[in-house]
Design a protein around this motif. Structure first.
Motif, short mmCIF file in Angstrom:
data_model
loop_
_atom_site.label_atom_id
_atom_site.label_comp_id
_atom_site.label_asym_id
_atom_site.label_seq_id
_atom_site.Cartn_x
_atom_site.Cartn_y
_atom_site.Cartn_z
N MET A 2 43.67 32.32 40.79
CA MET A 2 43.52 31.63 42.07
C MET A 2 42.33 30.68 42.05
N ARG A 3 41.21 31.14 41.53
CA ARG A 3 40.00 30.29 41.48
C ARG A 3 40.24 29.03 40.66
N GLU A 4 40.95 29.18 39.55
CA GLU A 4 41.09 28.07 38.61
C GLU A 4 42.32 27.21 38.87
N GLY A 5 43.08 27.53 39.90
CA GLY A 5 44.25 26.72 40.23
C GLY A 5 45.40 26.89 39.27
N ALA A 6 45.44 28.03 38.57
CA ALA A 6 46.51 28.26 37.59
C ALA A 6 47.78 28.83 38.23
N LEU A 7 47.68 29.28 39.49
CA LEU A 7 48.81 29.92 40.15
C LEU A 7 49.40 28.99 41.20
N ARG A 8 50.71 29.07 41.36
CA ARG A 8 51.41 28.16 42.27
C ARG A 8 51.62 28.77 43.64
N ALA A 9 51.71 30.09 43.72
CA ALA A 9 51.77 30.77 45.02
C ALA A 9 50.35 31.15 45.44
N GLU A 10 50.20 31.54 46.69
CA GLU A 10 48.93 32.07 47.17
C GLU A 10 48.99 33.59 47.02
N HIS A 11 47.98 34.16 46.39
CA HIS A 11 47.99 35.59 46.08
C HIS A 11 46.92 36.35 46.85
N PHE A 12 47.35 37.48 47.42
CA PHE A 12 46.46 38.46 48.03
C PHE A 12 46.76 39.81 47.38
N PHE A 13 46.16 40.88 47.93
CA PHE A 13 46.34 42.20 47.33
C PHE A 13 46.82 43.23 48.33
N HIS A 14 47.68 44.08 47.84
CA HIS A 14 48.10 45.30 48.53
C HIS A 14 47.70 46.44 47.60
N LEU A 15 46.75 47.25 48.03
CA LEU A 15 46.29 48.38 47.22
C LEU A 15 47.07 49.63 47.60
N ARG A 16 47.84 50.12 46.64
CA ARG A 16 48.70 51.29 46.85
C ARG A 16 47.95 52.53 46.37
N CYS A 17 47.50 53.34 47.29
CA CYS A 17 46.61 54.46 46.97
C CYS A 17 47.40 55.75 46.78
N GLU A 18 47.43 56.23 45.54
CA GLU A 18 48.13 57.47 45.20
C GLU A 18 47.20 58.64 45.52
N LEU A 19 47.50 59.34 46.61
CA LEU A 19 46.55 60.27 47.20
C LEU A 19 46.23 61.47 46.32
N ALA A 20 47.16 61.90 45.49
CA ALA A 20 46.93 63.07 44.65
C ALA A 20 46.30 62.72 43.30
N TYR A 21 45.93 61.47 43.10
CA TYR A 21 45.29 61.06 41.85
C TYR A 21 43.81 61.42 41.90
N PRO A 22 43.32 62.22 40.97
CA PRO A 22 41.95 62.73 41.08
C PRO A 22 40.88 61.65 41.19
N ASP A 23 41.00 60.53 40.48
CA ASP A 23 39.95 59.51 40.46
C ASP A 23 40.21 58.36 41.43
N LEU A 24 41.03 58.59 42.44
CA LEU A 24 41.42 57.52 43.36
C LEU A 24 40.22 56.81 43.96
N LEU A 25 39.29 57.54 44.55
CA LEU A 25 38.22 56.90 45.30
C LEU A 25 37.28 56.11 44.39
N ALA A 26 37.05 56.60 43.19
CA ALA A 26 36.21 55.86 42.25
C ALA A 26 36.87 54.55 41.82
#
Length: 378
Positions: free
Chosen positions: A123-147
């Protein structure tokens, strides 16, 4: 810079202009005309839609690992994923990155932070043609999730957080036979004993981690004003739980009962466009078209097939009896507003000129041209 798109069937939020023109100024929609103008680019009667908005795609994963155990360089994988999205008419992408996985080893765990960094770099370098954001999918039973989550969630491009629990025996995998069938394909040498051991281990982790992790994730998202989604709601109790957590979006409800409860309490429901295109769920859950026919569907997501998003919207129109503006809103206006994007997803004066020109071949929509903020990207 002034642009005119002429001789188009323009799909607005509430109606279709059969033969009109659109003026674009500095990347935004400046005027909408009911009749063609004397000059401009001739779209020859193509349908002109708002650019599609995708709030949950893990399509990047197949480009990161094109074959089992083969990791592809990260930035080239991101660029290819981006190109595939744009070719499907998607101009706004919430890349759904899984924070945690119940599998011991996976491409998701190996590439989470490098993918996050590469998308931001693109995104910073203009290499992408769409606009990108993030959806963080949090797997609750994963031990290291919060870290794993801590260095990501404060980034301003994070627009959605979902709380997921893929522990076998409930939600998407309440039918253990379906779970065995799906995951057995991924595991070499699985037998009944190893399967039952894996199920027991995952249930133990759920008891250890899921409750406290969910509380922490919800608090982090709420503190930053990030939209929250639940995942694979199965019954009314899951919806009540989501409401207590401040959730606004129910992703992929697995039953009609859950979708009804979500709608009754004002949650927006998201279903997979592949479910629409294929005529049903790959894991035996409720069909998206069934929910559409009972007015229980608000948003489509392409999930793992970018091309399914436009195709799915067209099938809502041609098979579920939805008006064209309503079907298009399910892949543009509704998802945009659900994550707080107020100038995306609609053909209206002042909105970003994110646009898709399409025609129909048989019952299949074909993308002909795509613009991102008035710039031709396909």
């Amino acid at each position: 810079m002034r642009q005119i798109l002429n001789h188009a069937r323009i799909v607005l939020a509430d109606r279709v202009i059969d033969h009109g023109a659109l003026e674009i100024e500095d990347g935004r929609i400046a005027a909408i005309h009911e009749q063609p103008l004397p000059d401009g680019e001739d779209l020859a009667g193509a349908l002109l839609l708002p650019g599609l908005v995708e709030i949950h795609t893990d399509n990047l994963e197949k480009h990161l690992m094109p074959r089992n155990s083969v990791l592809w360089p990260i930035l080239p994988a991101v660029i290819t994923h981006d190109a595939q999205c744009v070719a499907a008419g998607i101009t706004t992408v919430l890349d759904a990155l899984a924070v945690g996985d119940l599998e011991g080893e996976s491409v998701r765990l190996d590439t989470l932070h490098s993918s996050f960094d590469a998308i931001n770099q693109g995104m910073r370098e203009g290499a992408l043609r769409a606009e990108h954001f993030f959806h963080l999918r949090c797997e609750l039973a994963y031990p290291d999730l919060l870290a794993e989550l801590a260095p990501l969630i404060a980034h301003p491009a994070v627009k959605l957080v979902s709380v997921m629990d893929h522990t076998p025996g409930q939600r998407q995998y309440r039918d253990l036979e379906q779970y065995k069938k799906y995951y057995g394909k991924k595991k070499v040498g699985w037998n009944e004993d190893t399967f039952l051991a894996a199920v027991a281990e995952r249930k133990t982790k759920q008891v250890q981690y899921a409750g406290r992790h969910k509380q922490a994730v919800v608090e982090l998202a709420q503190a930053r004003g990030i939209a929250l989604a639940s995942h694979d709601d199965t019954d009314e109790a899951h919806i009540e739980e989501a409401l207590r957590d401040g959730v606004a979006i129910s992703e992929f409800p697995t039953t009609r009962e859950a979708a009804q409860a979500a709608h009754a309490h004002g949650l927006q429901t998201v279903m997979g466009a592949p479910n629409v295109v294929r005529g049903g769920s790959h894991s035996g859950n409720v069909a998206a078209l069934e929910l559409a026919r009972h007015d229980l569907l608000d948003i489509l997501s392409s999930d793992y097939v970018p091309a399914s998003l436009l195709h799915g919207a067209w099938l809502l129109h041609s098979q579920a009896g939805w008006s064209l503006p309503r079907a298009v809103a399910a892949v543009s206006l509704n998802p945009a507003r659900s994550v707080g994007l107020t100038d995306h997803g609609d053909i209206a004066v002042g909105q970003r000129a994110d646009l898709v020109a399409m025609i129909v071949h048989g019952d299949v929509p074909l993308v002909r041209q795509v613009w991102n903020s008035g710039r031709r990207v396909f």
